[in-house]
Design a protein around this motif. Structure first.
Motif, PDB file in Angstrom:
ATOM      1  N   PHE A 165       0.844  -1.191   0.000  1.00 52.36           N
ATOM      2  CA  PHE A 165       0.000   0.000   0.000  1.00 52.36           C
ATOM      3  C   PHE A 165       0.879   1.240   0.000  1.00 52.36           C
ATOM      4  N   ALA A 166       0.248   2.396  -0.305  1.00 54.43           N
ATOM      5  CA  ALA A 166       0.939   3.682  -0.260  1.00 54.43           C
ATOM      6  C   ALA A 166      -0.093   4.779  -0.043  1.00 54.43           C
ATOM      7  N   PHE A 167       0.308   5.810   0.699  1.00 56.44           N
ATOM      8  CA  PHE A 167      -0.549   6.959   0.942  1.00 56.44           C
ATOM      9  C   PHE A 167      -0.192   8.104  -0.003  1.00 56.44           C
ATOM     10  N   THR A 168      -1.178   8.941  -0.296  1.00 56.36           N
ATOM     11  CA  THR A 168      -0.876  10.220  -0.929  1.00 56.36           C
ATOM     12  C   THR A 168      -0.080  11.067   0.063  1.00 56.36           C
ATOM     13  N   PRO A 169       0.624  12.103  -0.416  1.00 55.84           N
ATOM     14  CA  PRO A 169       1.416  12.930   0.510  1.00 55.84           C
ATOM     15  C   PRO A 169       0.610  13.498   1.670  1.00 55.84           C
ATOM     16  N   ASP A 170      -0.692  13.786   1.443  1.00 56.97           N
ATOM     17  CA  ASP A 170      -1.506  14.329   2.534  1.00 56.97           C
ATOM     18  C   ASP A 170      -2.265  13.234   3.292  1.00 56.97           C
ATOM     19  N   SER A 171      -2.006  11.956   2.947  1.00 60.41           N
ATOM     20  CA  SER A 171      -2.604  10.789   3.606  1.00 60.41           C
ATOM     21  C   SER A 171      -4.111  10.687   3.426  1.00 60.41           C
ATOM     22  N   SER A 172      -4.688  11.463   2.494  1.00 59.93           N
ATOM     23  CA  SER A 172      -6.145  11.441   2.327  1.00 59.93           C
ATOM     24  C   SER A 172      -6.616  10.218   1.541  1.00 59.93           C
ATOM     25  N   GLN A 173      -5.725   9.636   0.742  1.00 57.78           N
ATOM     26  CA  GLN A 173      -6.113   8.493  -0.064  1.00 57.78           C
ATOM     27  C   GLN A 173      -5.057   7.399   0.066  1.00 57.78           C
ATOM     28  N   LEU A 174      -5.513   6.165  -0.095  1.00 59.10           N
ATOM     29  CA  LEU A 174      -4.653   4.995   0.063  1.00 59.10           C
ATOM     30  C   LEU A 174      -4.701   4.158  -1.205  1.00 59.10           C
ATOM     31  N   LEU A 175      -3.551   3.821  -1.709  1.00 60.44           N
ATOM     32  CA  LEU A 175      -3.429   2.947  -2.876  1.00 60.44           C
ATOM     33  C   LEU A 175      -3.132   1.533  -2.382  1.00 60.44           C
ATOM     34  N   ILE A 176      -3.906   0.567  -2.840  1.00 62.72           N
ATOM     35  CA  ILE A 176      -3.825  -0.821  -2.354  1.00 62.72           C
ATOM     36  C   ILE A 176      -3.426  -1.739  -3.503  1.00 62.72           C
ATOM     37  N   PHE A 177      -2.456  -2.590  -3.261  1.00 62.97           N
ATOM     38  CA  PHE A 177      -2.015  -3.596  -4.233  1.00 62.97           C
ATOM     39  C   PHE A 177      -2.487  -4.959  -3.740  1.00 62.97           C
ATOM     40  N   THR A 178      -3.208  -5.695  -4.598  1.00 59.28           N
ATOM     41  CA  THR A 178      -3.814  -6.956  -4.182  1.00 59.28           C
ATOM     42  C   THR A 178      -3.927  -7.909  -5.373  1.00 59.28           C
TER      43      THR A 178
END
Length: 712
Positions: A56-69
């Motif tokens: 996973f990874a967050f946007t710089p402002d942590s508002s969104q999360l990218l998920i790898f699955t």
């Protein structure tokens, strides 16, 4: 993504991880865990099961999360799969690449998705093409359209991935407006055709674009494209693209310039270019040459070649070179005109662990006194200091570190031949445990291994080699015991390291020491020990000769020194390069080695890939005789002892043709041997139910039969 890095918090004092399906933040200093996102937020619409998150990874402002699955393997690692974007405010979970009908990208096809620096876009690869999604609108823009199996945009072909560790093939510009990417043209690379004969009633072909040694490399070029789409501008890097490699590329931190490393085909000349994306011009700023080869960043950075170690906002960078005979760290100005040696002395660095500009320090791994061990050191970034060991005395062995972005905390791993792998959190630079009760020193106790010892010996050629030996349980020096040598012997790895696995053999069903074997490993010249470039590069154009000579002469010296070693019961085994070494030893020194078990070996060096083989052996068009003299099939007619040869027919790395040409050569000279093909198994011979158990049983039974255990 997918990454191999710790997910640090912005301040470097905490990290995020998946625990029992929840995303949790752990404060390193206190151990306190704070739930960030609960698993129920990871459920797709219409599903009662949350996504299984690989990375996973967050946007710089942590508002969104990218998920790898839903990941799948591409050659070695699971680098393709599905990506989802979670909006933490609205709770919306949407799949990247989704759509209706033809607009949907294939499932499990997305690779290396990552946020733009401003956090407003995501770039990724699917089916060899580049895409960008706008986070606010969800609009997808296709940046390239010419991608095919053999025209590869944004990632790499088999050879680049295997031998340079190049996988993620695109980079966002610092201002998020452009993407720089590799394009690999494998259209002129011939396919090696693997044959799948078991998954259907009719066989089918599995093609792999694979440049064999002597074949021209896949041409590579680097293009710049706007994140909003449009034509690609190609960098005008000089030279014939069929005679060089582009192994590293990054944007400068605060400008629109790009820096590129180019290696010539022989990999003994490295050039650095600063490129202007606007007009494509490439300005040469540094050239380095070597009589043998130049190692890439993947040699001294376990995370691979991505990234560039910038200093002072891009006005300088860190570089690693062996040009003075040792692997050292240099500080180089951005124009290449000034450099400062940061680690002077007659020793090698192993890898760079962290750059802490705030304290003017660079941390690195080295071991000047014992090259089989590893410790953390640091020195000044301005070159005005001396290397200082950070790892405290008292834990002799192999240490590893993952250091936080602020340089104040680190995970510390430790192992030795008597200590199982252990981990703790420490503070830096004082190297104190964060929580005393969880420290390695407090909770990890050595496992006595009185039967295991390290040694070195000098052969009749005047070469001093390191080794380890594991004696049998209830050893009696008045008796004679069989000896089993574990070998590798090529530049890709070493066998004599101070780690817990020393003395054990996971291929053997049971305990070799209890069975009554002496188990030994030696490291010959050419193995990647921290003994200087001369040691490592003496094997240039000599694979299959000096490494084999060192192993055999070391074994002869060892057998002569110890009357308790039974010279009538001497076995050798190895995998991949170690399988090749096993064949060589059995064929070239049949009076020393009586039994050999060779797994996934290169039987003919002319059958292996061009990047690896040409790096260490030159070009067969110029010195074909070295490839012939270094190939096991050249000596197969000398077989006297017992040979078990094992290979997977679906091995995309060391192809099965190696096995068949070797088998033909042994048949030609009426040499009797045993062969075990594993249908459709890869280089690891691990796929399919029962495979590992079968392999281990086969190995063990052959050794027990042909090199009987126990004292005599």
């Amino acid at each position: 993504m997918p990454g191999r890095q710790t997910h640090w918090s912005a301040d470097g004092n905490a990290y995020a991880s998946i625990e029992q399906g929840d995303l949790v933040k752990t404060d390193i200093r206190t151990g306190h865990k704070t739930p960030l996102i609960t698993k129920d937020k990871f459920r797709k619409s219409g599903s009662d099961q949350p996504l299984v998150i690989t990375d996973f990874a967050f946007t710089p402002d942590s508002s969104q999360l990218l998920i790898f699955t839903n990941t799948a393997r591409v050659w070695r690692y699971n680098t393709r799969g599905d990506y989802y974007l979670l909006n933490r405010t609205s709770g919306q979970l949407r799949q990247l690449g989704a759509g209706s009908g033809a607009s949907a990208l294939p499932a499990q096809s997305l690779m290396y998705a990552k946020f733009s620096p401003d956090g407003k876009k995501i770039g990724y690869v699917s089916d060899h093409n580049l895409f960008v999604d706008d986070l606010a609108t969800g609009k997808r823009t296709q940046l390239t359209t010419d991608g095919t199996r053999k025209r590869i945009n944004g990632t790499f072909d088999w050879a680049y991935e295997e031998e340079f560790d190049c996988r993620d093939g695109f980079r966002w510009s610092p201002d998020s407006k452009h993407i720089a990417y590799w394009q690999i043209d494998a259209t002129r690379i011939r396919d090696y055709l693997m044959l799948n004969t078991t998954d259907s009633s009719y066989s089918h072909i599995v093609p792999v674009e694979y440049p064999k040694v002597g074949e021209n490399p896949s041409p590579a070029r680097i293009g710049i494209v706007a994140a909003t789409g449009g034509a690609t501008s190609w960098l005008a890097i000089p030279g014939d693209p069929q005679q060089h490699y582009l192994t590293r590329m990054e944007w400068f931190p605060n400008t629109d310039a790009v820096i590129v490393q180019q290696l010539n085909r022989k990999q003994n000349e490295s050039k650095l270019f600063i490129c202007n994306p606007t007009n494509g011009s490439a300005n040469l700023i540094a050239t380095e040459t070597d009589k043998a080869w130049i190692d890439g960043k993947d040699r001294w950075n376990p995370a691979g070649p991505a990234g560039w170690e910038w200093l002072n906002g891009g006005k300088a960078f860190v570089w690693v070179s062996e040009k003075d005979g040792w692997r050292h760290i240099y500080r180089v100005s951005a124009d290449g005109k000034q450099e400062v040696l940061l680690t002077p002395g007659s020793y090698d660095i192993s890898s760079i662990s962290h750059i802490d500009e705030a304290s003017n320090q660079i941390y690195f791994i080295a071991s000047p006194e014992n090259t089989n061990q590893r410790y953390l050191y640091r020195t000044r970034l301005d070159g005005k200091g001396k290397a200082e060991r950070v790892t405290p005395a008292g834990l002799a062995g192999t240490h590893g570190y993952t250091i936080s972005p602020n340089g104040r905390l680190a995970t510390h791993t430790f192992t030795s031949y008597q200590t199982p792998p252990a981990r703790e959190w420490i503070t830096l630079p004082d190297h104190k445990p964060v929580i005393e009760s969880e420290s390695i020193a407090a909770r990890v106790k050595p496992v006595p291994k009185s039967n295991v010892s390290f040694f070195n010996l000098t052969t009749e050629d005047g070469v001093t080699v390191d080794g380890w030996m594991a004696k049998p349980t209830n050893f009696d020096s008045t008796k004679k015991y069989p000896v089993v040598f574990y070998v590798y012997g090529e530049p890709a790895g070493s066998t004599v390291n101070d780690v817990f696995s020393v003395g054990s053999n996971n291929m053997f069903v049971g305990d070799m020491a209890k069975a009554g074997y002496i188990y030994v490993a030696l490291d010959n010249r050419g193995t990647p020990n921290l003994k200087g470039a001369a040691w490592r590069k003496s094997i240039y154009r000599q694979i299959g000769r000096i490494n084999i000579r060192d192993q055999a002469m070391g074994a002869k010296k060892l057998l002569a020194q110890h009357a308790y070693m039974d010279t009538s019961r001497v076995a050798v085994w190895g995998w991949s390069g170690g399988g090749s070494t096993t064949l060589h030893l059995l064929f070239q020194y049949p009076d020393v080695y009586k039994t050999g078990i060779s797994i996934a070996a290169v039987g003919n060096q002319l059958f292996y890939d061009n990047i690896y083989q040409e790096r260490y052996m030159g070009l067969p068009q110029e010195n074909r005789e070295d490839f012939v003299a270094g190939s096991p099939i050249t000596y197969a007619k000398n077989l006297k002892g017992n040979l078990l040869y094992i290979h997977g027919t679906g091995d995309d790395n060391v192809h099965y043709d190696n096995a068949e040409v070797l088998i033909n050569e042994l048949i030609k000279y009426n040499k009797q041997f045993q062969v075990m093909p594993y249908p459709n198994r890869t280089h690891s011979i691990s796929e399919g139910p029962g495979t590992s158990q079968h392999l281990h049983t086969l190995y063990t039974n052959y050794l027990l039969q042909h090199c009987p255990p126990g004292p005599r």
